[in-house]
Each structure stands twice: as structure tokens, then as C-alpha cells.
Design a protein around this motif. Sequence first.
Motif, PDB file in Angstrom:
ATOM      1  N   ILE A  20      -4.097  -3.210   7.887  1.00 21.68           N
ATOM      2  CA  ILE A  20      -3.358  -4.003   6.918  1.00 21.68           C
ATOM      3  C   ILE A  20      -2.785  -5.217   7.646  1.00 21.68           C
ATOM      4  O   ILE A  20      -2.654  -5.219   8.876  1.00 21.68           O
ATOM      5  N   ALA A  21      -2.455  -6.264   6.894  1.00 24.09           N
ATOM      6  CA  ALA A  21      -1.877  -7.484   7.462  1.00 24.09           C
ATOM      7  C   ALA A  21      -0.363  -7.429   7.298  1.00 24.09           C
ATOM      8  O   ALA A  21       0.155  -7.541   6.187  1.00 24.09           O
ATOM      9  N   ILE A 107      -3.544   1.348  10.561  1.00 20.28           N
ATOM     10  CA  ILE A 107      -2.624   2.357  10.043  1.00 20.28           C
ATOM     11  C   ILE A 107      -2.970   3.782  10.469  1.00 20.28           C
ATOM     12  O   ILE A 107      -2.096   4.649  10.498  1.00 20.28           O
ATOM     13  N   GLU A 108      -4.239   4.065  10.791  1.00 20.77           N
ATOM     14  CA  GLU A 108      -4.618   5.434  11.113  1.00 20.77           C
ATOM     15  C   GLU A 108      -5.348   5.536  12.448  1.00 20.77           C
ATOM     16  O   GLU A 108      -6.158   6.439  12.666  1.00 20.77           O
ATOM     17  N   GLU A 171      -4.402  -2.486   1.401  1.00 21.97           N
ATOM     18  CA  GLU A 171      -3.281  -3.320   0.966  1.00 21.97           C
ATOM     19  C   GLU A 171      -2.000  -2.509   0.899  1.00 21.97           C
ATOM     20  O   GLU A 171      -2.017  -1.336   0.508  1.00 21.97           O
ATOM     21  N   GLU A 172      -0.907  -3.174   1.270  1.00 26.32           N
ATOM     22  CA  GLU A 172       0.402  -2.668   0.881  1.00 26.32           C
ATOM     23  C   GLU A 172       0.623  -3.053  -0.580  1.00 26.32           C
ATOM     24  O   GLU A 172      -0.194  -3.731  -1.198  1.00 26.32           O
ATOM     25  N   ALA A 173       1.732  -2.626  -1.128  1.00 24.96           N
ATOM     26  CA  ALA A 173       2.024  -2.925  -2.522  1.00 24.96           C
ATOM     27  C   ALA A 173       2.049  -4.437  -2.747  1.00 24.96           C
ATOM     28  O   ALA A 173       2.533  -5.204  -1.908  1.00 24.96           O
ATOM     29  N   GLU A 174       1.506  -4.845  -3.894  1.00 20.76           N
ATOM     30  CA  GLU A 174       1.505  -6.268  -4.242  1.00 20.76           C
ATOM     31  C   GLU A 174       2.915  -6.755  -4.528  1.00 20.76           C
ATOM     32  O   GLU A 174       3.293  -7.870  -4.193  1.00 20.76           O
ATOM     33  N   HIS A 175       3.721  -5.904  -5.152  1.00 21.38           N
ATOM     34  CA  HIS A 175       5.117  -6.236  -5.455  1.00 21.38           C
ATOM     35  C   HIS A 175       6.014  -5.096  -5.006  1.00 21.38           C
ATOM     36  O   HIS A 175       5.716  -3.926  -5.257  1.00 21.38           O
ATOM     37  N   ARG A 263      -4.882   1.747  -1.074  1.00 23.52           N
ATOM     38  CA  ARG A 263      -3.437   1.601  -1.278  1.00 23.52           C
ATOM     39  C   ARG A 263      -2.689   2.321  -0.160  1.00 23.52           C
ATOM     40  O   ARG A 263      -2.904   3.500   0.087  1.00 23.52           O
ATOM     41  N   VAL A 264      -1.825   1.589   0.498  1.00 21.21           N
ATOM     42  CA  VAL A 264      -1.067   2.112   1.632  1.00 21.21           C
ATOM     43  C   VAL A 264       0.414   2.048   1.306  1.00 21.21           C
ATOM     44  O   VAL A 264       0.952   0.969   1.044  1.00 21.21           O
ATOM     45  N   ILE A 265       1.062   3.197   1.303  1.00 25.93           N
ATOM     46  CA  ILE A 265       2.524   3.221   1.136  1.00 25.93           C
ATOM     47  C   ILE A 265       3.118   3.202   2.533  1.00 25.93           C
ATOM     48  O   ILE A 265       3.208   4.218   3.221  1.00 25.93           O
TER      49      ILE A 265
END
Length: 492
Positions: A20-21, A107-108, A171-175, A263-265
Motif C-alpha cells: 500500500i502507499a 503489509i504481509e 488500498e486503505e480506506a478511501e475515506h 481492502r486493507v484495514i
Amino acid sequence: MQIAVTRKDIKFRPDASRVIARFLYAGDERALSTIRSVLEMSKNEAAVAINPVLRDFSLRHRNISKIFERHFNRISHLFKRLDLDSESLNTAQKLLVGSYFTMEYSIESAAFFNPSIVEHPDQSETGPDEKRVIFSFRATGEGHISSIVFRTGVLDKYNNLIIEPVGKMLEEAEHINRHIYDKESFKDLLAEMKDVHGIIPPGLILDRLDDKFSYEELKICIEEARKSLHLAADKEILFNQINWLASSHYELDFSLDTNISERVIFPVSANEKNGIEDARFVKFTNDKNEVTYYATYTAYDGVSILPKMLDTKDFYHFRVLPLHGEIAQNKGMALFPRKVNGKYAMLCRLDGFNNYIAFSDNVNIWREAQLLQQPKFPWELIQIGNCGSPIETPEGWLVITHGVGPMREYVLGASLFDLQRPEKEIGRLKSPLLMPNAEEREGYVPNVVYSCGSTIHNDDLIIPYAMSDYASTYATVNLRELLNELKNSKLQ
């Protein structure tokens, strides 16, 4: 009798290519130096510099220019210190500045472990006797920072898993929507923290705030109160409790064009900056037959842990909330999939050694618990805990447990509890259900098998589990055989 366990060949392993960025920041002075260096370039030089970056990283990230722009906006306030208007820059300059405040995070890369499994809300295009499922995992990268990630697959009639395609554009959350607090409601939350009131008058913090306030506004008041009170170091935990409470509420929205595997939390609040650990997902059905997916997890800030909860109906929108009350203080809380006798029910481990059960009128407030299980057999004498939410069966609540024995070896066990009185244990396996074999015992933490949630499909218990905190797999157990063994076990 030894229960037959069928290990499956599928392995979920760490993949260093999944990145992720992230926003990269090393303090105001270095940031100002970077901005000055970019501004010394002509607009044409900035365009020449950003073009290869966009070309290379657009293959690795969905809409990388949007990420650069978002990171530029996070440092745009610094332009005032240079007597400049950030809006005076053209697009290439903004993106170039943003790129210098961006880094990739794998991330992993270190581990992919501690899975749970739930039924997918979308069962379209599945055949007879098939079920689409969602696996959640604890993914760990550099610095041992953990996040929550997902995979999906379809279990066939024989409980073989067909893994669905895994997306590469993470991606992390968009918002990320920060919570706005109501003063009166927040006072009620503080009132639950009884140990705070004798030391910190709530008014000292809240009287300066408006009726509606943000976390940042509250944080400033907390810092001012800390300075004025000059508390001893051993009382600092009280301020930390309030900070945890304040920073714990937020909501996440993921773009509709992401696959769930993308989707990454990732940690958002201060109390989880060092990791989101061991999410226990459960499909919860309320009295109106409405479904919400809950997950209890452990937030870790590098020093302290805090139990938290998230909920979602579609795995696009998530709410994140703290768990309140005296017993919400240790790892391993696991929610029952429905209310029991009109109350929410939760498994928990207050002391780190035994299993407890709690009941509450509010899914976020947990005040009292009673002892449920203590270590009994040699393979669990160090501690016993749950491996996810209880599973409802006609014979009772089935709970997969973990036990820790000699050489700190983690094994899985199973227990059965009364449906109407889940505080009553009906049976417990005398021998481990699953122990690490020769392959599974080698890893980041040797001699450990661990799960965060199981499910039932086609008369089998499906147990996803981690192998020594490195990779994951799953196994199946005949449900009838397991229940019969539990019912026939003699509790002493």
C-alpha cells in the motif's frame, strides 16, 4: 478417542509484493527542506521528474496520482511558513511534492496468520452444497505492524476450497471519517471509567469544549489538563484511558471498485499505531433477523493493548468503536452470533489464564463476567482461551479453544456449552483436537497453531488456523463425531 482431522493442502503465505502507499513524514523541518527543493525546480523540471514516477507506480497502485494529491494536501499547511500559497503550484508540482511524502509498505511481508472465517453476504453464482466464505487474516509487515486483510473462496460439497481471484491493487480506506462527540454522551462514557473520577474531574477537560467537539479538540484539552495537574508517572495511565476512548471512534469507506482482497484495514488511531491484532469475525443476527458482521480485535500502541470492535454489513463500510467497561481490558474477546436470553454474550479472558463469559444489554459495554473454564489438562495448563466466536449447534454452543502447555506449545481444543445457559459447560475434549505437525511447528513463533474463528458447512466444522505465526491453512472435522465425543466426555 482421537477425533479425525483432515488437513487441507491450501496454504495462505506472506506475499511481499502486496503493498500500500503510505503517508511518509519525518517532521516539519525535513518536510520544509523537501518542499523548498521542489520549488527550486522549474515547472517543466517538475513535470519531467514526476512523469517516470507516475509511469512506474501506476502499475502498482490504483490512481497513484490521487494518492500523491492526498498526501500533498496533508502537508499543504506548511506553505504558509514559506509565505507561499499552495494553490499557486501546478498539478505536476503538487504531485511531485506528494510523491516525496509517500512510501510503499508491504503489509504481509513478515507473516499472514490468525485467520477467521464467515459466510459471505453474497452467495450468488454458487452451486448446490457450495458456500462462498470470507477469510480475515492478521497481516504483518516491517516493524511488526499488523493490519486486517481478506480473501474469499467457495467451499464445495466436499469442503474443498476454490480461492477466488486475488486483486493486486491494495488500498486503505478511501475515506476515514473521524467521530464527532456529543459532550453529554462523552460524559456518560467517562462515567464508566470509575477509577478516573477520583483523580481527574471530568469538567477540567470538558468544560472548555463546545457541545459538539472533535478528537483533536479533546486531545488539546487533555494535554492542557495533564500539564496543570502534574500527575505522577504511575497515574499517566488514566490520561491514556481517556485518550484511547477519544481516538477509538472512526468509520472507513472503501471504494466500490475494489475487490475485498484489496481492502486493507490499517491502523488509524493512536491506540492502534503498532497494530490491529487477531480480529474475530462473526455473523451476528439480531431479533429482527437482520445481519451485521462484527469483529472484536486488539489495538496495540507499542505499550498497551485495548479491545475494540468493528462492524459492517457489506465489507465496504466499517465502523470502529472501543469496547467499554471493566472487563474490556484483555485480548481474546469473542461475541456470540446472537443474543442469549435477551442479552449480548461475549467470551473473554480477564486474567490471561482462564476463560470467562459476560452478558450485556449493550454490545459495546461489558461490566461483569463470570469464570467459565480453567486449565485442566496437561496441554493447557499455562492458559486456556477461545479461538473465535461460539458456533450454535443443536447440541449446544461449540467453542474452539486454544491451550498452552509445555515448551509454550499452542494447540486447539474444543468444548460444548448449554444453549440456554452458555455458562454451563457440557463437555471438553481430553486431548487436543489439533496440534502442530512437523511442518506447522516451524515459523516466526515455533510450535503454535491458532485460529480466530470457525464455521460449519455440509456437516463439517471448518477451522482456518495459523502455522507458527507465519502462514495459514485450514482443516475440517466431522461435526457429528466431534459433538458426540464432547457429549460423552466426563467433566469432573
